[in-house]
Each structure stands twice: as C-alpha cells, then as structure tokens.
Design an enzyme around this catalytic site. Structure first.
Site, PDB file in Angstrom:
ATOM      1  N   LYS A  28      -3.517  -9.549 -11.549  1.00 53.33           N
ATOM      2  CA  LYS A  28      -4.613  -9.787 -10.602  1.00 53.33           C
ATOM      3  C   LYS A  28      -5.661  -8.665 -10.737  1.00 53.33           C
ATOM      4  O   LYS A  28      -5.313  -7.489 -10.809  1.00 53.33           O
ATOM      5  CB  LYS A  28      -4.042  -9.768  -9.177  1.00 53.33           C
TER       6      LYS A  28
ATOM      7  N   LYS B  89      -9.107  -3.147  -7.772  1.00 53.04           N
ATOM      8  CA  LYS B  89      -9.536  -1.785  -8.101  1.00 53.04           C
ATOM      9  C   LYS B  89      -8.348  -0.838  -8.193  1.00 53.04           C
ATOM     10  O   LYS B  89      -8.387   0.136  -8.916  1.00 53.04           O
ATOM     11  CB  LYS B  89     -10.612  -1.276  -7.152  1.00 53.04           C
TER      12      LYS B  89
ATOM     13  N   LYS C  19       0.828  -1.208   0.000  1.00 52.99           N
ATOM     14  CA  LYS C  19       0.000   0.000   0.000  1.00 52.99           C
ATOM     15  C   LYS C  19       0.865   1.261   0.000  1.00 52.99           C
ATOM     16  O   LYS C  19       0.551   2.232  -0.687  1.00 52.99           O
ATOM     17  CB  LYS C  19      -0.966  -0.012   1.184  1.00 52.99           C
TER      18      LYS C  19
HETATM   19  P1  ADP Z   1      -9.015  -4.938  -4.427  1.00 48.57           P
HETATM   20  O1  ADP Z   1      -7.761  -5.680  -4.767  1.00 48.57           O
HETATM   21  O2  ADP Z   1      -9.838  -4.669  -5.623  1.00 48.57           O
HETATM   22  O3  ADP Z   1      -8.743  -3.714  -3.614  1.00 48.57           O
HETATM   23  P2  ADP Z   1      -9.829  -6.052  -1.938  1.00 48.57           P
HETATM   24  O4  ADP Z   1      -8.413  -6.065  -1.491  1.00 48.57           O
HETATM   25  O5  ADP Z   1     -10.775  -5.064  -1.332  1.00 48.57           O
HETATM   26  O6  ADP Z   1      -9.874  -5.911  -3.521  1.00 48.57           O
HETATM   27  O7  ADP Z   1     -10.379  -7.533  -1.747  1.00 48.57           O
HETATM   28  C1  ADP Z   1     -11.600  -7.898  -1.148  1.00 48.57           C
HETATM   29  C2  ADP Z   1     -11.719  -9.395  -1.160  1.00 48.57           C
HETATM   30  O8  ADP Z   1     -11.764  -9.882  -2.499  1.00 48.57           O
HETATM   31  C3  ADP Z   1     -10.548 -10.128  -0.509  1.00 48.57           C
HETATM   32  O9  ADP Z   1     -11.028 -11.303   0.123  1.00 48.57           O
HETATM   33  C4  ADP Z   1      -9.665 -10.485  -1.663  1.00 48.57           C
HETATM   34  O10 ADP Z   1      -8.858 -11.575  -1.408  1.00 48.57           O
HETATM   35  C5  ADP Z   1     -10.694 -10.774  -2.739  1.00 48.57           C
HETATM   36  N1  ADP Z   1     -10.144 -10.454  -4.052  1.00 48.57           N
HETATM   37  C6  ADP Z   1      -9.804  -9.235  -4.517  1.00 48.57           C
HETATM   38  N2  ADP Z   1      -9.325  -9.299  -5.761  1.00 48.57           N
HETATM   39  C7  ADP Z   1      -9.372 -10.603  -6.101  1.00 48.57           C
HETATM   40  C8  ADP Z   1      -9.007 -11.321  -7.267  1.00 48.57           C
HETATM   41  N3  ADP Z   1      -8.522 -10.718  -8.341  1.00 48.57           N
HETATM   42  N4  ADP Z   1      -9.175 -12.653  -7.262  1.00 48.57           N
HETATM   43  C9  ADP Z   1      -9.680 -13.290  -6.184  1.00 48.57           C
HETATM   44  N5  ADP Z   1     -10.038 -12.671  -5.063  1.00 48.57           N
HETATM   45  C10 ADP Z   1      -9.885 -11.343  -5.001  1.00 48.57           C
END
Ligand code: ADP
Ligand code: TRP
Length: 321
Positions: A190, A193, A110
């Site tokens: 991956k 957002k 981060k």
């Molecule tokens: P982002 O990466 O979009 O910020 P978050 O970190 O808020 O997403 O993730 C929220 C949940 O969704 C977590 O449990 C995370 O492991 C899952 N998650 C996020 N992106 C993915 C992905 N590309 N594939 C599988 N799970 C994901």
C-alpha cells in the site's frame, strides 16, 4: 445530504491520498453539502515540529483548492478553528469502553511502527468521532484503513442516543471507494508515507521520475513476455492512462520485447500529464496565499454555524445545560 471528511496535514500529499481521499471528495462536492477539513489536531499525534505542522497545514489548504475543491460548493476548514470539537470528544469518551479503543487496528499499527504510545494516539478515534458527529455528517468518504474508525463513530453515537435520546446525534454512513481502495506504492505494498514508497502529487519533475523508475518489478529479460497479474507498473498506469493505453501496455507485456524501463517511462509520462492541471493551480495559489487564508477563515465561520447548533443540542441532552 451532508458529506464530511478530513485529511491530516502530516506531509506532502501522495497519489494514494489523491485517489483514495481527494478525488472522491471533489466528486462528492456536487452531490451534497460538503464539509472538508484539515485535521491538524490529529496530525499532532505523529508530528512533533511546530514549524513543519504550520507549513503542512498551509500546504494542505493549497492542495484542497488545487485539486478542485470549490469553496462556493464545499466548506473547507481547519479542525482547530473549532476547538469545541474537543468538548464533544470528551463527552463521547464518557460512553467509550476501553476495549473499543484497545481493539483499534490503527492504534496498534502505529505503536508497532514505533510511534509513542501516548494518550492522544489512543484516544484518536473519539476525536475523529467528534469531528464527524459535531457537524451532523450523514456520509463520510474515507479509505479502507479508516473503516474501523467509522464503526467506532457509529457505535459511540448510538451509545449517546441510547442513553440521552434518539435524536441527539446523527449516525453517519461510511463510503469506501472500492475500485481505488488501495493505491500501491513503488514497492507494491500500500502506498503510504510511512513506507517511503510514495509518488507525490506534485513536486520536482526529475526527482519524481527517478522515484517512478524505482517501481519494483521482476527481472524478466527485455525480450521475454512479462507477467501482468500483480504488476505494480500496470496497477499504477491504470490510474492515469485511458483504456486503450492500458490495453497497449498489457499487450506489450505479453508480447515481450519491451523493457520495464520503457513501461515505467509510460507510467511517468501519464502521471505527469494527469496532474498538470493540479500543478498549475498550485503555483497560482502559492502566489495568492491571502486568498487561501481567506477561504479557510470563511470555512471556519460556516463550520462554526453548524457545530454550535449540534453542541448546544448535545449539552442539553447530556445535562450540561
Ligand atoms: P499515509 O498512509 O500516507 O500516512 P494517510 O493515512 O494520511 O496516508 O491517509 C490519508 C487519506 O488517504 C485517507 O483517507 C486514506 O485512506 C487515503 N490513503 C492513504 N494511502 C492510500 C492508498 N495507498 N490508497 C488509497 N487511499 C489511501
Ligand atoms: N483519521 C483520518 C486519516 O488518518 C483523518 C480524519 C480525522 C478523518 N478526522 C476525520 C476522516 C473525520 C474522516 C472524518 O485519514
């Protein structure tokens, strides 16, 4: 078995969140006593606008229900409705070595992405540990990126138990869905957002189709066979299409004569069908916010019944009472 997980209300859900977090949570609500929460305190580490946070919290509550969480089976609540979680986070921080937090990948990532290096971001794992331990959670389903946070949670619970008594805190198990562990984004990285490579769970049809058409591919001419290994188009299609459809797409890649535009259209159509039910349910809930708010309020009551027991136990064990 008590199952617990949290999702941050930090933006519109994307299909990576759906397959990585929401869908496993929905399946698990039938296999134990599920506690699912909106991690609004956590979201404050990345979101600075109050109105946006408020709107996102509402939005996530709707998404939980639209994706099939059943308030009769699972307790759905908002993290900040149980502010005592901060007390447990404090208690945990008293046994948490600096090194443990300094080694956290999530924190380092981060900071590398430009977020402020503030105390909340640094202390995030202690609050997350408190989220889990406050409800005596036994199983925590999360994506791969949260694995280290779960290790820290287990570590902190162990330290409390070593110091204050074996049965002070319940040490949770982590569950990582390996087959859907990482949903790729439009660019093949991956989906996240923060990489601006997402396909939203719900939204405007035209806009989403346009995004799907942006999936990165190579420049093999239409008539030529196309590589299937490492194909983002195929990886995404697998999430929504049945085995026969996937096999057809693989065959069509190998045969040549089909353009990537055609394949992406198939991905979009399959995606759109797959989430039809979620879209309908969302619309219905948007017209019935009183119901959504009532679910969250009742969830807070059920969550408090558990958190009170655990916090009383911990306060006594550590000498606060
Ligand atoms: P982002 O990466 O979009 O910020 P978050 O970190 O808020 O997403 O993730 C929220 C949940 O969704 C977590 O449990 C995370 O492991 C899952 N998650 C996020 N992106 C993915 C992905 N590309 N594939 C599988 N799970 C994901
Ligand atoms: N850190 C998790 C994420 O970013 C969200 C979260 C907060 C969580 N507290 C939790 C997940 C407790 C599971 C259990 O996705």
């Amino acid at each position: 078995m008590r199952i617990l997980t949290g999702l941050q209300p930090s933006g519109k859900l994307h299909i990576g969140n759906y397959f990585g977090a929401m869908q496993p949570a929905v399946h698990l609500q039938d296999q134990g006593e599920a506690f699912y929460f909106i991690a609004d305190y956590h979201a404050m580490t990345s979101m600075k606008d109050a109105d946006t946070l408020r709107a996102n919290i509402q939005d996530l509550a709707i998404d939980f229900l639209a994706c099939g969480l059943d308030p009769e089976k699972a307790t759905i609540f908002r993290q900040s409705d149980i502010p005592e979680v901060n007390e447990l986070a404090w208690i945990l921080s008293t046994v948490c070595p600096m090194g443990l937090l300094e080694r956290a990948h999530s924190y380092k990532d981060k900071i590398a992405r430009g977020l402020d290096a503030n105390h909340a971001l640094f202390a995030y794992p202690t609050l997350m540990a408190a989220d889990i331990l406050l409800y005596d959670a036994e199983l925590v389903p999360v994506g791969k990126d949260q694995k280290q946070h779960l290790e820290i949670t287990r570590d902190l619970a162990g330290k409390i138990n070593d110091r204050f008594g074996e049965n002070t805190l319940t040490i949770p198990e982590v569950q990582i869905k390996e087959n859907t562990a990482v949903v790729p984004g439009l660019d093949g990285q991956k989906m996240s957002k923060s990489y601006h490579n997402t396909i939203p769970l719900t939204g405007n049809k035209k806009a989403i189709r346009k995004s799907v058409m942006r999936i990165v591919t190579d420049s093999t001419p239409v008539e030529d066979p196309k590589p299937t290994d490492g194909s983002t188009v195929i990886a995404l299609y697998k999430l929504f299409a049945d085995d026969a459809q996937v096999q057809q797409m693989i065959d069509d890649h190998m045969a040549g004569g089909f353009g990537y535009g055609d394949f992406k259209q198939r991905v979009f159509d399959a995606y759109w069908d797959y989430f039809a039910h979620v879209r309908e349910k969302r619309e219905e809930l948007e017209g019935n916010l009183d119901y959504v708010n009532q679910v969250i309020a009742e969830g807070a009551e059920k969550a408090r019944a558990e958190s009170t027991k655990v916090l009383d136990r911990v306060r006594k064990a550590v000498g606060l009472r």
